[in-house]
Design a protein around this motif. Structure first.
Motif, mmCIF file in Angstrom:
data_model
loop_
_atom_site.group_PDB
_atom_site.id
_atom_site.type_symbol
_atom_site.label_atom_id
_atom_site.label_comp_id
_atom_site.label_asym_id
_atom_site.label_seq_id
_atom_site.Cartn_x
_atom_site.Cartn_y
_atom_site.Cartn_z
ATOM 1 N N ALA A 99 0.594 -1.156 0.202
ATOM 2 C CA ALA A 99 -0.060 -0.051 -0.166
ATOM 3 C C ALA A 99 1.161 1.269 -0.369
ATOM 4 N N LEU A 100 1.954 1.056 0.574
ATOM 5 C CA LEU A 100 2.095 2.897 0.792
ATOM 6 C C LEU A 100 3.443 3.000 -0.293
ATOM 7 N N PHE A 101 4.023 1.593 -1.505
ATOM 8 C CA PHE A 101 5.016 2.196 -2.211
ATOM 9 C C PHE A 101 3.754 1.875 -3.379
ATOM 10 N N GLY A 102 2.984 1.762 -3.468
ATOM 11 C CA GLY A 102 1.474 1.205 -4.344
ATOM 12 C C GLY A 102 1.336 2.536 -4.247
ATOM 13 N N GLY A 103 1.008 3.310 -3.220
ATOM 14 C CA GLY A 103 0.349 4.450 -3.639
ATOM 15 C C GLY A 103 1.571 5.896 -3.629
ATOM 16 N N LEU A 104 2.811 5.621 -3.521
ATOM 17 C CA LEU A 104 4.029 6.700 -3.826
ATOM 18 C C LEU A 104 3.679 6.231 -5.595
ATOM 19 N N ALA A 105 4.029 5.197 -6.329
ATOM 20 C CA ALA A 105 3.801 5.199 -7.043
ATOM 21 C C ALA A 105 2.816 5.707 -8.230
ATOM 22 N N GLY A 106 1.147 5.761 -7.290
ATOM 23 C CA GLY A 106 0.002 6.146 -7.951
ATOM 24 C C GLY A 106 0.228 7.742 -7.925
ATOM 25 N N ILE A 107 0.309 8.314 -6.726
ATOM 26 C CA ILE A 107 0.552 10.066 -7.058
ATOM 27 C C ILE A 107 1.920 10.497 -7.998
ATOM 28 N N VAL A 108 3.070 9.237 -7.695
ATOM 29 C CA VAL A 108 4.118 9.871 -8.873
ATOM 30 C C VAL A 108 3.471 10.459 -10.590
ATOM 31 N N ALA A 109 2.562 8.861 -10.665
ATOM 32 C CA ALA A 109 2.277 8.460 -11.746
ATOM 33 C C ALA A 109 1.279 9.885 -12.047
ATOM 34 N N GLY A 110 0.512 10.111 -11.320
ATOM 35 C CA GLY A 110 -0.563 11.324 -11.373
ATOM 36 C C GLY A 110 -0.116 12.805 -11.771
ATOM 37 N N SER A 111 0.748 12.622 -10.838
ATOM 38 C CA SER A 111 1.287 14.397 -11.416
ATOM 39 C C SER A 111 2.421 14.731 -12.119
ATOM 40 N N ARG A 112 2.524 13.628 -13.420
ATOM 41 C CA ARG A 112 2.918 13.682 -14.372
ATOM 42 C C ARG A 112 1.830 14.427 -15.530
ATOM 43 N N LYS A 113 2.449 14.739 -16.897
ATOM 44 C CA LYS A 113 1.682 15.376 -17.635
ATOM 45 C C LYS A 113 1.495 13.878 -18.494
ATOM 46 N N GLU A 114 2.439 13.275 -18.862
ATOM 47 C CA GLU A 114 1.130 12.183 -19.660
ATOM 48 C C GLU A 114 0.967 10.783 -18.215
#
Length: 457
Positions: free
Chosen positions: A150-165
């Protein structure tokens, strides 16, 4: 003694290397406008209309997958689930001091959880399959791995959500963190009256949600997203206080619970290691071992068969527990028999298996012999059909087509099935009754059959 310093060229090479590495990990590259990201996450918070129907359908799909133990169906349900929206919204709201977004995220998450559990409870109340399959049982108790995912998955999710693509990372996070199956399992617990399943599954969902929100909060603060500004400084301080209190009330218990999960996972692993390494004897065999961490005192319960362990041997094993990190742990044994001979037990089991297999082989041999006889009879009939057709043509020149075969005839009154010889003959022109009777009598004599069925065309 004079100190030596590295040459300027070597120092600059090391500096360039670290700059190169730092640039590789720079989150600013490809970053979407911060306000756009905030708006993107805020839009996905709402649960109304299509989003709510998609959630209901996804819950039905996930419940069916858990019910029939289909991993592929469960993964498909997690892909179409919109649950990640309000969970990431909570982390975003806490990170930027947006109290309105925080309230909206909590409200929508509450609605989504209520609808999800209600839907899964309804499904499991109606389904005829009430047995808990392995996929469902795996969601009844969280482990340390669930916390880390959950911790590392959430980190991946928000980093991906902050990208232009936008990438497929967020659906991947939904699959990895498995938000849907615990809610479905909680519904199963309510439908079957198993409160332990309900509490364990909801606990797993809570841990996953908190750590996804926490990872979102950390990335938002790390990337210095703009905080919401207030014209009234008193209101701003009050909002910041509310958010801080809510954040601490959510994070501190979850961190404590996660710490408990880590301790339990370590204890379980050490307990299994102790049983595998220490409880070994040529004349004693471990049948089962169960581990009870939550019931004080912590207990390892081992069922044995064979020679019984003496009180002295049991005391020695208890004394070894602290060496495996199993302090405050009780070791109990369930021993059967008085010196049961394991070799004799194995021989009895092998004998029983042999007798069962012998019976199965005999039954199969009888079935094979019956099928072989049937095949042989059909082959003889086909061969006889050709011979009889040629002879019948000599006696009946007007015969155009002829065949003979075996068929099953069911007597509905006697409820009996028997094999009947059936002959088919085609004449041109149509034969007289006398010629038909002559053909029928001749076939009986030729085939040595008591009765035949003659079909004329």
């Amino acid at each position: 003694m004079a100190t030596t310093t590295p040459p300027p060229r070597k120092r600059s090479s090391i500096l360039r290397f670290f700059v190169y590495i730092a640039n590789r990990f720079d989150l600013e590259e490809g970053k979407e406008d911060e306000l756009e990201t905030i708006e993107y996450i805020s839009k996905n918070v709402e649960f109304r209309g299509a989003n709510l129907w998609i959630l209901i359908f996804a819950i039905f799909v996930a419940s069916i997958g858990l019910n029939v133990n289909s991993t592929a169906v469960i993964i498909g349900a997690m892909l179409i689930s919109p649950l990640m929206g309000p969970i990431m919204g909570i982390g975003m709201a806490a990170g930027i001091n947006d109290f309105d977004l925080l309230k909206r995220s909590f409200r929508n998450l509450g609605v989504a959880v209520f609808i999800a559990i209600l839907t899964s409870t309804l499904y499991f109340s109606l389904t005829p399959i009430s047995v808990a399959q392995s996929e469902l049982l795996a969601r009844t108790e969280p482990t340390v791995w669930d916390v880390l995912i959950a911790l590392f998955g959430g980190l991946a999710g928000i980093v991906a959500g902050s990208r232009k693509e936008k990438s497929n990372a967020i659906p991947g996070v939904a699959i990895a963190t498995a938000l849907m199956p615990p809610l479905c399992t909680a519904g199963y617990g309510l439908a079957t009256g198993n409160l332990l399943y309900f509490v364990g599954a909801f606990y797993l969902f809570f841990i996953n949600s908190v750590f996804i929100s926490l990872s979102t909060y950390l990335i938002v603060r790390f990337m210095k997203y703009p905080k919401k500004q207030f014209l009234d400084t008193k209101r701003e301080k009050r909002v910041q206080t509310y958010i801080t209190v809510i954040t601490l009330m959510t994070i501190i218990p979850s961190v404590y619970l996660a710490y408990g999960i880590v301790k339990k996972s370590i204890w379980n692993e050490q307990a299994r290691r102790f049983v595998n390494l220490e409880i070994q004897s040529p004349n004693t065999q471990v049948l089962t071992a169960s581990y009870h961490y939550n019931i004080p005192p912590k207990t390892i319960e081992v069922s044995l068969i064979g020679e019984q362990l003496s009180e002295e041997e049991i005391a020695q094993l208890n004394a070894k527990l602290p060496g495996f990190g199993l302090e405050e742990t009780s070791l109990t044994f369930l021993q059967s028999g008085n010196g049961t001979d394991l070799n004799l037990l194995r021989n009895d089991i092998l004998k029983d298996l042999y007798e069962r297999n012998e019976t199965l082989i005999r039954d199969k041999d009888e079935k094979i012999a019956l099928l072989e006889n049937e095949i042989l009879a059909d082959a003889n009939t086909r061969k006889l059909s050709v011979e009889i057709a040629e002879e019948a043509k000599i006696n009946h020149p007007n015969l155009k087509k002829f065949t003979i075969g075996r068929s099953l005839m069911t007597d509905l009154d006697k409820k009996k099935v028997d094999t009947l010889l059936v002959a088919y003959a085609q004449f041109s022109p149509e034969p007289s009754k006398a010629e038909s009777k002559r053909l029928s009598d001749w076939i009986k004599i030729r085939t040595k059959a008591d009765t035949i069925a003659l079909i004329l065309h």
